[in-house]
Write an enzyme that holds these catalytic residues in place. Structure first.
Site, short mmCIF file in Angstrom:
data_model
loop_
_atom_site.label_atom_id
_atom_site.label_comp_id
_atom_site.label_asym_id
_atom_site.label_seq_id
_atom_site.Cartn_x
_atom_site.Cartn_y
_atom_site.Cartn_z
N HIS A 140 125.87 -37.32 -55.01
CA HIS A 140 125.68 -35.74 -55.70
C HIS A 140 124.02 -36.02 -55.99
O HIS A 140 123.53 -36.90 -55.90
CB HIS A 140 126.25 -36.47 -56.87
CG HIS A 140 126.28 -37.53 -57.23
ND1 HIS A 140 126.45 -38.98 -57.60
CD2 HIS A 140 125.32 -37.42 -58.89
CE1 HIS A 140 126.20 -39.47 -58.04
NE2 HIS A 140 125.47 -38.33 -59.30
N SER A 181 113.14 -37.26 -60.89
CA SER A 181 112.61 -37.27 -59.17
C SER A 181 114.52 -36.83 -58.79
O SER A 181 115.17 -38.01 -58.81
CB SER A 181 112.70 -38.86 -59.10
OG SER A 181 112.66 -38.99 -57.61
N HIS A 196 117.02 -36.66 -56.43
CA HIS A 196 117.64 -37.33 -55.15
C HIS A 196 119.46 -37.57 -55.28
O HIS A 196 119.62 -37.34 -55.84
CB HIS A 196 117.16 -38.88 -55.12
CG HIS A 196 117.49 -39.25 -56.30
ND1 HIS A 196 116.76 -39.64 -57.79
CD2 HIS A 196 118.69 -40.66 -57.01
CE1 HIS A 196 117.63 -40.37 -59.15
NE2 HIS A 196 118.66 -40.63 -57.58
P1 AMP Z 1 122.12 -41.02 -59.31
O1 AMP Z 1 122.49 -41.69 -58.13
O2 AMP Z 1 121.20 -39.77 -59.57
O3 AMP Z 1 123.28 -41.45 -60.71
O4 AMP Z 1 120.31 -42.32 -60.18
C1 AMP Z 1 120.59 -43.26 -59.76
C2 AMP Z 1 119.58 -43.88 -61.55
O5 AMP Z 1 118.74 -43.20 -60.85
C3 AMP Z 1 119.90 -43.66 -62.55
O6 AMP Z 1 120.63 -45.00 -62.85
C4 AMP Z 1 119.18 -43.43 -63.27
O7 AMP Z 1 118.46 -43.81 -64.41
C5 AMP Z 1 117.55 -43.66 -61.61
N1 AMP Z 1 116.41 -42.64 -61.85
C6 AMP Z 1 115.30 -44.25 -62.29
N2 AMP Z 1 114.37 -43.07 -62.71
C7 AMP Z 1 114.71 -41.60 -62.45
C8 AMP Z 1 114.07 -40.57 -62.28
N3 AMP Z 1 112.51 -40.20 -62.77
N4 AMP Z 1 114.82 -39.23 -62.03
C9 AMP Z 1 115.91 -39.44 -61.66
N5 AMP Z 1 117.08 -40.50 -62.04
C10 AMP Z 1 115.82 -41.97 -61.80
#
Ligand code: AMP
Length: 253
Positions: free
Chosen positions: A108, A194, A196
């Site tokens: 996701h 960011s 991703h």
């Molecule tokens: P997700 O796969 O969206 O759950 O993201 C994985 C991790 O990336 C989460 O635990 C966020 O805290 C971390 N993260 C660190 N920096 C960022 C950023 N700039 N933007 C989005 N997510 C971030």
């Protein structure tokens, strides 16, 4: 936090509180045989039951917030359906990594942090999100390079494919979601967002080890995308929200 991956373990407390996942046509809200409102309203936050967390129950991951009755782990995100080819590429990456970890199966793009919603907020929050999504057109994001991410507690590290916000829709969408969250005094998304798709995670802060191999992973990804152009773009037609175990989908214009 590959929030989606974890949200089940972070969701509300007792099994009887959990919803079933099942989509409906309209805004695709899951609705099995509904309990009378009078019964549902009994599930507020009046009862605070301490739950002792045991990381070994969920692969060593540590909860990022307290497990309390009436608190519902919530994430707003874009569901990403991956092609078999890209899945194969992700698996191939495992062999190049200097540390042990796991490939994430359910992918996701997060549009919020993992939030804690009170039970009595759910209905209006979902309604707000539905209205908000109706104001946005479908859009496209581009997969570009591999980046490393760490959760705020520095207990987990992720590899993610960076998603280029082609026309700024992702940014406008997150700003609108942040406005909605502010109504509930919930935290907004990262200032330096960011976007991703996390595809690998491991325990602890392993950024220094993973950063070293980012150039070669990005190079490998770009080679893959050049040969599989259809995987380069993500067509976003709807937004998802998971609250506890219940999933909502909201179509964009
Ligand atoms: P997700 O796969 O969206 O759950 O993201 C994985 C991790 O990336 C989460 O635990 C966020 O805290 C971390 N993260 C660190 N920096 C960022 C950023 N700039 N933007 C989005 N997510 C971030």
């Amino acid at each position: 936090m590959a929030g989606l991956h974890l949200i089940k373990t972070y969701s509300s407390d007792s099994d009887e509180d959990k919803y079933d996942e099942e989509k409906e046509d309209d805004d695709k809200i899951v609705n099995k045989l509904a309990l009378p409102a009078s019964i549902l309203s009994l599930k507020g936050d009046t009862c605070h039951e301490e739950v002792i967390d045991n990381p070994s129950d969920h692969d060593g991951r540590i909860r990022s917030f307290k497990h309390e009755r009436g608190n519902w782990a919530t994430l707003v995100y874009i569901d990403y359906t991956i092609s078999d080819c890209l899945r194969t590429w992700m698996k191939s990456v495992l062999n190049e990594l200097p540390i042990q970890g796991d490939i994430i199966s359910s992918l996701h793009i997060s549009l919020s942090r993992t939030l804690v919603l009170k039970f009595h907020w759910i209905e209006s929050f979902v309604e707000g999100l539905k209205l908000l999504c109706r104001g946005f057109h479908q859009f496209v994001v581009q997969l570009t390079d591999v980046k490393v991410y760490c959760n705020e507690e520095r207990t987990r590290t992720f590899l993610g494919i960076y998603c280029q916000d082609e026309d700024g829709t992702l940014k406008r969408l997150t700003e609108a979601i942040d406005c909605l969250l502010a109504e509930y005094q919930l935290p907004s998304f990262y200032k330096d967002i960011s976007y991703h798709i996390s595809f690998f995670w491991c325990l602890g802060d392993k950024q220094i080890y993973l950063k070293k191999i980012l150039p070669s992973l990005t190079c490998s990804l770009n080679k893959f995308l050049a040969e599989n152009m259809e995987d380069t773009y993500v067509h976003v037609k709807e937004i998802q929200c998971k609250i506890g175990n219940k999933c909502y989908s909201f179509e964009l214009k």
